[in-house]
Design a protein around this motif. Structure first.
Motif, mmCIF file in Angstrom:
data_model
loop_
_atom_site.group_PDB
_atom_site.id
_atom_site.type_symbol
_atom_site.label_atom_id
_atom_site.label_comp_id
_atom_site.label_asym_id
_atom_site.label_seq_id
_atom_site.Cartn_x
_atom_site.Cartn_y
_atom_site.Cartn_z
ATOM 1 N N CYS A 70 0.854 -1.193 0.000
ATOM 2 C CA CYS A 70 0.000 0.000 0.000
ATOM 3 C C CYS A 70 0.891 1.244 0.000
ATOM 4 O O CYS A 70 1.897 1.304 0.718
ATOM 5 N N TRP A 71 0.482 2.225 -0.799
ATOM 6 C CA TRP A 71 1.279 3.451 -0.904
ATOM 7 C C TRP A 71 0.361 4.643 -1.112
ATOM 8 O O TRP A 71 -0.633 4.571 -1.832
ATOM 9 N N SER A 92 -2.979 1.080 7.997
ATOM 10 C CA SER A 92 -3.584 -0.051 8.705
ATOM 11 C C SER A 92 -4.339 -0.896 7.686
ATOM 12 O O SER A 92 -4.645 -0.430 6.569
ATOM 13 N N TRP A 93 -4.632 -2.139 8.061
ATOM 14 C CA TRP A 93 -5.299 -3.086 7.167
ATOM 15 C C TRP A 93 -6.507 -3.684 7.862
ATOM 16 O O TRP A 93 -6.534 -3.810 9.086
ATOM 17 N N ARG A 94 -7.473 -4.086 7.056
ATOM 18 C CA ARG A 94 -8.609 -4.847 7.583
ATOM 19 C C ARG A 94 -9.127 -5.793 6.516
ATOM 20 O O ARG A 94 -9.035 -5.517 5.318
ATOM 21 N N GLN A 120 3.016 -0.921 5.796
ATOM 22 C CA GLN A 120 2.657 -0.679 4.400
ATOM 23 C C GLN A 120 2.530 -1.967 3.600
ATOM 24 O O GLN A 120 1.869 -1.977 2.564
ATOM 25 N N VAL A 121 3.158 -3.042 4.055
ATOM 26 C CA VAL A 121 3.132 -4.314 3.338
ATOM 27 C C VAL A 121 2.475 -5.361 4.213
ATOM 28 O O VAL A 121 2.854 -5.550 5.375
ATOM 29 N N SER A 155 -8.622 -4.287 2.738
ATOM 30 C CA SER A 155 -8.559 -2.831 2.554
ATOM 31 C C SER A 155 -7.344 -2.260 3.261
ATOM 32 O O SER A 155 -7.058 -2.623 4.411
ATOM 33 N N CYS A 156 -6.644 -1.378 2.551
ATOM 34 C CA CYS A 156 -5.574 -0.588 3.160
ATOM 35 C C CYS A 156 -6.157 0.773 3.519
ATOM 36 O O CYS A 156 -6.742 1.455 2.662
#
Length: 280
Positions: A152-153, A163-165, A184-185, A200-201
């Motif tokens: 993600c960038w 953050s991620w979900r 980010q990864v 989702s990022c």
């Protein structure tokens, strides 16, 4: 008279002021913000001065016996409005508007009160970009599984966090993911049960957020679809053939060049006498 009143207020601020350190006020570029001037109960305001303290010290607005003045040539000229309750509204905000502000108010008895506030202006967070990378399958990897990396960038925005979900779930599950590079990864191990799973990022700063969503199993499916040749298989065929043709060309040039040159010279020697013209 106005200048004398202003000088007197500044002197009172230095000698008699009750200092109140205000809170931090957060906002984003393009919005308006209200810097509130708190007045103690029974404090009958006679005069008030709003100033910018940092990064430069400037007069922004004044009030004297209810008469509001905002014509000072500060960087907020045309973007500042002093309300009747002595709160100062600034906007639309720009990226360089962060700084410290103070308001000095004086009651009818001569008591002064100084309040300071810190304004911090952030850029609005843009929508991030998520890329899906498929890890090379190994013999030890269980069948019908796919190891993916989600990267993600977002453009360079101040104080941004990642953050991620997994959509539809409160968490990822134990032992199924890892995070790298300041979150980010995201590394995931997917199975058949994850074919429809979307991840989702989320990028955010203190005043805004945005997200991008991907379904990584689709990339796994394209990579491992039956009947389709992967780029790795193509390279295994194309690279050896290309090297072979390159070597054949080099050998042909190396051995064919001198022979063709020699034949040309011999042929020239043979026809030379036939083309001579005798001298008369």
């Amino acid at each position: 008279m106005a200048m004398w009143s202003l000088c007197r207020l500044l002197l009172w601020e230095a000698l008699l002021a009750i200092a109140v350190t205000g809170a931090q006020v957060l906002s984003k570029v393009g919005d308006s913000v209200l810097l509130a001037a708190e007045q103690p109960r029974g404090f009958q305001v006679r005069e008030a001065i709003w100033r910018s303290l940092w990064p430069s010290e400037e007069l922004l607005a004044t009030s004297f016996r209810g008469s509001l003045e905002m014509l000072y040539h500060s960087r907020f000229l045309g973007r500042a409005q002093l309300h009747s309750n002595l709160s100062l509204e600034l906007g639309p905000l720009q990226a360089g508007d962060s700084g410290n502000f103070s308001v000095l108010i004086v009651d009818t008895g001569g008591q002064t009160l100084t309040q300071t506030l810190q304004l911090k202006v952030y850029d609005a967070v843009p929508r991030p970009t998520v890329q899906v990378f498929i890890a090379v399958a190994r013999d030890a990897q269980p069948p019908n599984t796919c190891q993916v990396f989600l990267s993600c960038w977002a453009p360079n925005v101040s104080d941004i966090t990642y953050s991620w979900r997994r959509e539809g779930m409160m968490d990822f599950g134990v032992g199924t993911h890892s995070l790298f590079t300041d979150r980010q990864v995201l590394s995931l191990s997917l199975g058949l049960r994850d074919k429809d799973a979307a991840y989702s990022c989320i990028v955010s700063n203190p005043v805004s957020w945005d997200l991008a969503t991907v379904t990584p199993w689709e990339s796994c499916h394209r990579e491992a679809a039956p009947g389709k040749t992967s780029y790795k298989d193509v390279l295994l065929v194309v690279v050896p053939i290309s090297l072979f043709l390159l070597l054949v060309g080099i050998f042909s040039m190396w051995y064919g060049g001198p022979c063709s040159g020699k034949k040309k010279n011999d042929h020239t020697d043979e026809v030379a006498p036939e083309t001579e013209n005798p001298l008369v």
